[in-house]
Design a protein around this motif. Structure first.
Motif, mmCIF file in Angstrom:
data_model
loop_
_atom_site.group_PDB
_atom_site.id
_atom_site.type_symbol
_atom_site.label_atom_id
_atom_site.label_comp_id
_atom_site.label_asym_id
_atom_site.label_seq_id
_atom_site.Cartn_x
_atom_site.Cartn_y
_atom_site.Cartn_z
ATOM 1 N N SER A 121 0.519 2.151 13.089
ATOM 2 C CA SER A 121 1.266 3.641 12.973
ATOM 3 C C SER A 121 0.539 4.118 11.057
ATOM 4 O O SER A 121 0.022 4.480 11.049
ATOM 5 N N HIS A 122 0.840 2.469 10.707
ATOM 6 C CA HIS A 122 0.411 2.161 9.147
ATOM 7 C C HIS A 122 -0.687 1.931 8.932
ATOM 8 O O HIS A 122 -1.694 3.405 7.984
ATOM 9 N N GLN A 123 -1.397 1.558 10.350
ATOM 10 C CA GLN A 123 -2.456 1.364 9.528
ATOM 11 C C GLN A 123 -3.669 2.911 9.809
ATOM 12 O O GLN A 123 -4.574 3.186 9.409
ATOM 13 N N LEU A 124 -2.842 3.717 10.916
ATOM 14 C CA LEU A 124 -3.607 5.015 11.841
ATOM 15 C C LEU A 124 -3.139 5.742 10.298
ATOM 16 O O LEU A 124 -4.868 6.026 10.204
ATOM 17 N N VAL A 125 -2.709 5.909 9.752
ATOM 18 C CA VAL A 125 -2.906 6.966 8.213
ATOM 19 C C VAL A 125 -3.332 6.688 8.415
ATOM 20 O O VAL A 125 -4.125 7.310 6.568
ATOM 21 N N ALA A 126 -3.402 5.192 7.229
ATOM 22 C CA ALA A 126 -4.266 4.801 5.958
ATOM 23 C C ALA A 126 -6.252 4.823 6.511
ATOM 24 O O ALA A 126 -6.508 5.887 5.960
ATOM 25 N N ILE A 160 3.652 6.267 2.662
ATOM 26 C CA ILE A 160 4.902 5.366 2.076
ATOM 27 C C ILE A 160 5.836 5.511 2.990
ATOM 28 O O ILE A 160 6.361 4.036 3.074
ATOM 29 N N THR A 161 6.262 6.334 3.863
ATOM 30 C CA THR A 161 7.405 6.418 4.387
ATOM 31 C C THR A 161 7.051 4.886 5.783
ATOM 32 O O THR A 161 7.965 3.935 6.087
ATOM 33 N N LEU A 162 6.091 4.868 6.335
ATOM 34 C CA LEU A 162 5.846 3.888 6.816
ATOM 35 C C LEU A 162 5.707 2.621 6.614
ATOM 36 O O LEU A 162 6.082 1.379 7.426
ATOM 37 N N GLY A 163 5.537 2.387 5.495
ATOM 38 C CA GLY A 163 4.954 1.499 4.560
ATOM 39 C C GLY A 163 6.515 0.503 3.934
ATOM 40 O O GLY A 163 6.857 -0.569 4.814
ATOM 41 N N VAL A 164 7.124 1.554 3.938
ATOM 42 C CA VAL A 164 9.702 0.871 3.886
ATOM 43 C C VAL A 164 9.636 0.572 5.356
ATOM 44 O O VAL A 164 9.960 -0.811 5.667
ATOM 45 N N PRO A 181 6.062 -3.432 16.720
ATOM 46 C CA PRO A 181 5.126 -3.609 16.120
ATOM 47 C C PRO A 181 4.397 -2.054 16.126
ATOM 48 O O PRO A 181 3.263 -1.772 15.146
ATOM 49 N N THR A 182 4.902 -1.161 16.580
ATOM 50 C CA THR A 182 3.928 0.226 16.465
ATOM 51 C C THR A 182 3.864 1.091 15.429
ATOM 52 O O THR A 182 3.680 1.670 14.775
ATOM 53 N N ILE A 183 5.288 0.500 14.307
ATOM 54 C CA ILE A 183 5.159 1.088 12.901
ATOM 55 C C ILE A 183 4.274 0.458 12.426
ATOM 56 O O ILE A 183 3.652 0.990 11.372
ATOM 57 N N THR A 184 3.711 -0.776 12.217
ATOM 58 C CA THR A 184 3.208 -1.515 11.403
ATOM 59 C C THR A 184 1.093 -0.809 12.503
ATOM 60 O O THR A 184 0.870 -0.074 10.900
#
Length: 309
Positions: free
Chosen positions: A267-272, A248-252, A262-265
């Motif tokens: 990481s978002h995919q990694l956690v998914a 959720i935090t990474l999504g925000v 881009p590393t935020i996006t």
């Protein structure tokens, strides 16, 4: 039941599938990275890259991401074929379901390779890209579940509600990931922020995220209330909650800063992908005691019933 009591070939195969889970998660993340870094067409041909196995002269970050994505996919294919061969060669000491499931995995990996080829040859059509992502996450879930079953020698099933709520949570995460992929393909965050366009995609993604989070938290809450074996899985359940909070935090952060970092996006995919793997593992976990001893009925049964036993 400890893993030392497993047949050697089964233990080795379980270790292979556990490594395969890691390789599949890496494959999903690298595939997402190629989109974020606009490297999906960095190699204009398929299956080679610039007509060679290693495009040294054309190598840059984008080419490397696409090339390494294909290399990881090739290694996954080899591992799946090896698993299928082992499941046939030693089928007498392995679970009866394993050859069928392993053969299905070979078929799915073949289809996945075909979808990967189409994404390049047809210049990234959105429908093919979405199918490519869903099938990749399905492979992560299946191999994660297989790993749990191979490491277990118990014949007892987990409670029905556990499997049902786990599967619903798993599907919710996969659908949410698909919606996120479609939003990213449409560059919805940037268009909404800069031009006021495609904001409905972001709103729908947020709404579905609330439903997905509620589904996962309900699963965890019911498990703790039920007690017994479900509650004993608290480490895994809390790990899922931790991953959900991080996601959720990474999504925000992705909506606000994803285009700049881009590393935020990624990481978002990694956690998914990690959520998919964890939930699939939870669905396929088995207790070491019979299910009837951990059901809701046993929690409210009277002392007289135990005397009958």
């Amino acid at each position: 039941m400890t893993t030392s009591s497993l047949p050697v070939i089964r233990l080795r195969l379980a270790q292979l599938t556990s490594h395969l889970v890691v390789a599949l998660i890496a494959l999903v993340v690298i595939g997402g990275s190629t989109r974020v870094m606009e490297a999906g067409l960095a190699c204009p041909d398929w299956p080679l890259c610039y007509g060679s196995l290693f495009p040294g002269r054309q190598m840059n970050l984008q080419v490397f991401l696409e090339w390494f994505h294909r290399l990881d996919a090739f290694l996954v294919g080899v591992a799946v074929l090896a698993q299928f061969w082992v499941s046939l060669r030693w089928r007498k000491v392995l679970p009866t379901w394993l050859p069928f499931i392993s053969g299905l995995l070979v078929l799915m990996v073949g289809i996945q390779g075909g979808l990967g080829a189409l994404t390049v040859l047809q210049l990234l059509p959105s429908g093919v890209v979405s199918a490519h992502l869903v099938l990749a996450l399905t492979l992560v879930a299946m191999v994660s579940g297989i790993t749990q079953r191979l490491f277990s020698r118990s014949n007892s099933n987990s409670p029905f509600w556990w499997r049902l709520m786990g599967v619903i949570s798993l599907f919710a995460v996969i659908i949410q990931s698909l919606l996120g992929g479609q939003m990213a393909t449409a560059w919805a965050a940037q268009r909404c922020r800069n031009f006021g366009q495609a904001c409905e995609l972001i709103d729908f993604h947020r709404f579905s995220a609330v439903l997905t989070s509620a589904t996962i938290l309900s699963f965890v809450l019911v498990a703790f209330i039920a007690g017994g074996w479900p509650r004993s899985q608290w480490r895994f359940l809390l790990s899922v909650v931790g991953l959900l909070i991080i996601q959720i935090t990474l999504g925000v952060l992705t909506l606000r800063f994803g285009s700049f970092y881009p590393t935020i996006t990624i990481s978002h995919q990694l956690v998914a992908a990690l959520l998919v793997a964890f939930l699939a593992a939870l669905v396929c976990r088995r207790p070491d005691i019979p299910t009837k001893e951990i059901s809701f009925i046993s929690e409210i049964s009277s002392p007289l019933e135990h005397c009958h036993g």
